[in-house]
Every structure is written in C-alpha cells, then in structure tokens.
Enzyme design. Sequence first.
Site: not given
Ligand code: ISL
Length: 574
Positions: A99, A259, A332-333, A205
């Site tokens: 990641d 992402e 995971h989100d 990310d």
């Molecule tokens: O989970 C979200 C909001 O509830 C998404 O908007 C998420 O924040 C967004 O997709 C970005 O996610 C990624 O970057 C973030 C991290 O917290 C997440 O775990 C990651 O997948 C910041 O690095």
Amino acid sequence: MMNQTWWKEAVVYQIYPRSFQDTSGNGVGDLRGIIERLDHVKALGVDVIWLSPVYESPNDDNGYDIADYRAIMAEFGTMADFDELLNGIHTRGMKLIMDLVANHTSDEHAWFEESRAAKDNDKRDYYIWKPGVEGPDGVMHPPTNWGSFFSGPAWEFDAATGEYYLHLFTRKQPDLNWENPAVRKEIADVVEFWLEKGVDGFRMDVISLISKRGYTDTPHEQFNDTIANVYANGPRVHEFLQELYKNVISKYDVMTVGEGPGIDLNEGPSYVHEDRGELNMIFHFGHMFMDQGPGGKFDPVPIDFRRFKEVFVEWDQAMADGGWNSVFLCNHDFPRAVSRFGNDGPYWKESATLLATLLMTMRGTPYVYQGEEIGMTNVAFDAIDDYRDVETLNAYNEQVLEGGRDAGDFMRAVHIMGRDNVRTPMQWDDSARAGFCAEDVEPWIDLNPNYDRINVAAQMDDPESIFAYYKKAIAFRKAHKGLVYNDVDVWTLEDEQLFCFLRPGTTNGAKNGFDSYAVLLNMSDEPAEVLLPGRIILSEHLFSNLSNQSTKPTTTSSMTLMSWEASIWKYHGN
Ligand code: ISL
C-alpha cells in the site's frame, strides 16, 4: 479482444494486518501472524495479497500516516519478518502488493518535522504551507474553507512559523506537495526500494488527490461534491503518474491499482487506459458512496438496487476499450459486504455466497477483503469508547459533542457505516479471542461477538460453507477465462430483485474462443422469475450457491430463482 495479462486473471486478497493475526502478544496483528496464516490464504486460491500499510507509523489512521516509508512498524515486526513474509508468499506461488500512501505522510515523518521547523528549511516545500487570511472580524482564518475527510478544517495552524498546512485527512496526515520535483523523486525512490525487494506492485492510496487544483474556497455544501470537483483529478495528476510509471514502475512486471475518491466515469479511463502508461486499474467509489445521504458518511440511506447495477454496467462500459476494472464489494474503509449488499440475518449464507458469485463473474480483477470469505458481518458496539477509527471518533466529536446530534442516532449510523465494522479481529475459531490473539491478551479492538458462530475453523471442513464456496467460485473463475475477458451484457436493469447478465463468448460479433456464460442472481429475500432473453438457450448448468438449486436444464423462456440464489449457466445463441 482485450490484451490478456496475469493481473487481469488474478484474484486479490486484502489483508488489514492490525486485525489479522497477533503472535507477539500485544493484541495487535503482526507480520509473523500473516506468515502463520499464509496457508489459509493460499487455500482460497487467490493469486495476490494486498497488504494495507505496514510501515512505521504513529497510527493516527492505522498506518495510513507513514513516518518512515522504508521501515516496518515495530508493533508489526521487523524487516526480517517482512522478507520472510514476502518469501513465504512467493514460494506459495502468490504475489504481494504494498500500500503506497503518498498523498500525505505522518506529521511525525522526518520530512515534516524539518518542514515545519522554519520557513527557509530545505524541506519547507515538501508540504503545502499557506498564510492565514484575516477576516472582516479581524480574526485569522485558514487559507480556504476546505474541510477534511475526517471532520473539521483541512488546514492546521502551526505556531512555529505562523502558517497553515494542508491535511485532507487528519491533522496528523499533512499533504505532500507533489508540485515539488524533489518530493516526486523521494516517492519514486520509495517505490523503487520496495520493487527492488521483490514486491509485485502497489495499491496507491488516494492517488486521485496528489495534484492540487489551486487554493480557492469550495462552493459545495456536500463533501462528496468537494472531493469530486475541488480535491480530485487535479491538472497534473496524469503527468505525475506517467512520470512515476516511466521512471520506475515500467521497469518491473508488476501491477498497480489506484484508489480514487472523486474519479468519475469520464476521468476513470484516463488513469488506466493501456496506452497511457499510468495505472493498471483503479478502485472507483460508484457503489461505495451510493448509500450516503445528504449529511455524508454518517447519514446512511438504503442501497438503490437499480443504481447499484447501473454502476457496474457504466464502469464496465467505460473500461471496455483498453481499460480495466477492479471489482470489490468491501475493503478496510467500508461496511461488510454481506451486511451492506446482502442479508446477514436469515439469508446470511445464501447472500454471502451470491456476492462471491457476483465478484467472481464480473469483468475486472476481483478483490476479497479478509473475513469476506467466511461471511464476517458488521458489528454494533454500544459505546463510542469501543470504537477506534479516527473517522468515527472525529465525527462523534463534531456531530454529537459539538453539534448536538442525538448520540443514539449517530451510533445507529456508525453501526451501518463505520470503518470499524471491517476492522474487528479476524475470526479464526470459537476460542476466547477467536484465535486472533492469546486468550489473556486484550485485542486492540473488540471482537465481533458472533465469532462463536462465524469463524474459519467452523467452515474449514464443511463443503457447504461460505469458505468452501469462495474456494470453488475462485477456482471456477480461473478455469473459465471467458468470465475474465468476455463482455458484460446485463438484461435486468429495471428489475427490483434480479441482477442477471450474459458474458458472451463473442467480441464485436465474432467468436473469441471462450464459452458464453449466463449469470443469474436473485438479490432479494423472495423468489424471483427470470425471463431469459429470447435469443439464448441455457445449455448447461455449471454452478450454484444453493444445494437445492434450480438446475433444471431449460429450453424455455423463464426460470425461477430462490431467495438469494446465484446460478451460472453455459448458453448458446447471441
Ligand atoms: O472511508 C472513506 C470515508 O469514509 C473514504 O472516503 C476514504 O477516506 C477514502 O477512500 C480514502 O481512503 C484511503 O485514505 C485514507 C485512509 O484513512 C483510508 O483507510 C484509505 O483507504 C487516508 O490515507
């Protein structure tokens, strides 16, 4: 016909290391725990593991705040453990993608510590610093009205130099300044460091956010509109990705998935088209943001099933000409797939296996999130103190403590939408800590109490289990390449219950060498009648998720599917 490559045919399994397997006795999952469980992952039949961040981090956002890109988080183990893990993955014939969190670092990264020290520090321009603006009231305000993803403003005042820095996520996640060539070189070096170690690619990310559009107020009231129109897809994002590809990534046979919050159907292909030299695929959020109401993430609304199907169709079409999709129902989100898109009550097994069928029969690279293979569900802790996710805790402070929202109402939203739904420990067995950690150890976050019923041990040897079905569905996809490459032709878009599609073994009217498949999914609690397109004849039943499936070969024009029945057929005709 589409170009054929290993990463299109691969099935990916995502591991969130903090919640996978503890071996060190600190209640936190670790690398040795993953090593111990590699045979479980291999048994599923997946090809690639995506590992959420394992780098040194103060864990404000569970590792998505990196303090050192070349060091392993002490809680997770050592670089020697990492090397052993990578080797264990490779010797089992699997690959590993890391990641890469490069839109921002931790505020505890050495670069930021230097950057914040003085305006004339070498690293000042590694981050985005702006002076405040004085309002009509004579009070100093942040440079813009931007909000962060995790509540509150996206700017933090730093007393040392009297300026604000940008953080689209928490205040401990300052955004890097990709306009600065030195920053891009640092990130390219990090990428090269891991590729030289032998990793097989990256999940990048929030890659859609790395190029900023300029710093003016957002006119939007809804946060998702701000993401799409102000934060994402900045003017230089493609240039930056092309540079990284050309200078580093193109030299290795690896896969990349970006992402992409804010990437829409128009922008999507430009990140991944095979002529562009950027990424192999992206995660779009068409189906991940669709159950947010006007109040955002913690204002859930029901899934619009027709819209859900349209999202798949639109993205498939957008990528059909030289692009490629990722297919995922969970990570995971976001909430657990079976709780969100299935029915985790009376149709738990049927709907979890139906969702597995959808994942393995769509065009695109499928991603399975840890626990999905045993039908792990959302959790509903009573107290906010039982939650760990910074997004949830910040929103609680803002909406309940400061904003006066009813606490019970907020908690109901957290039970539906919170990220900790997917971060409770992996449920390996029915012992006191579900096999995640030693029984006398407190896990970093509580278990989902249903671990006594839903766990790996209970499903391992049961040929009728969700786990067994995932194995079969993955193997089935791999044995039928038409499921990877054939077009997708959905014919039940308006239906309230059915998601049915053909995967025709023809490309532009000519046979492409693969068989033709019909995938029939009843995504509802009631039986449903499928009217078959007149031009096709179902010739052979291949696969179903129910033991009392509707296997009756048919030359007729309709068939009935039971509640949450998934059925795959070979067909003739076009
Ligand atoms: O989970 C979200 C909001 O509830 C998404 O908007 C998420 O924040 C967004 O997709 C970005 O996610 C990624 O970057 C973030 C991290 O917290 C997440 O775990 C990651 O997948 C910041 O690095």
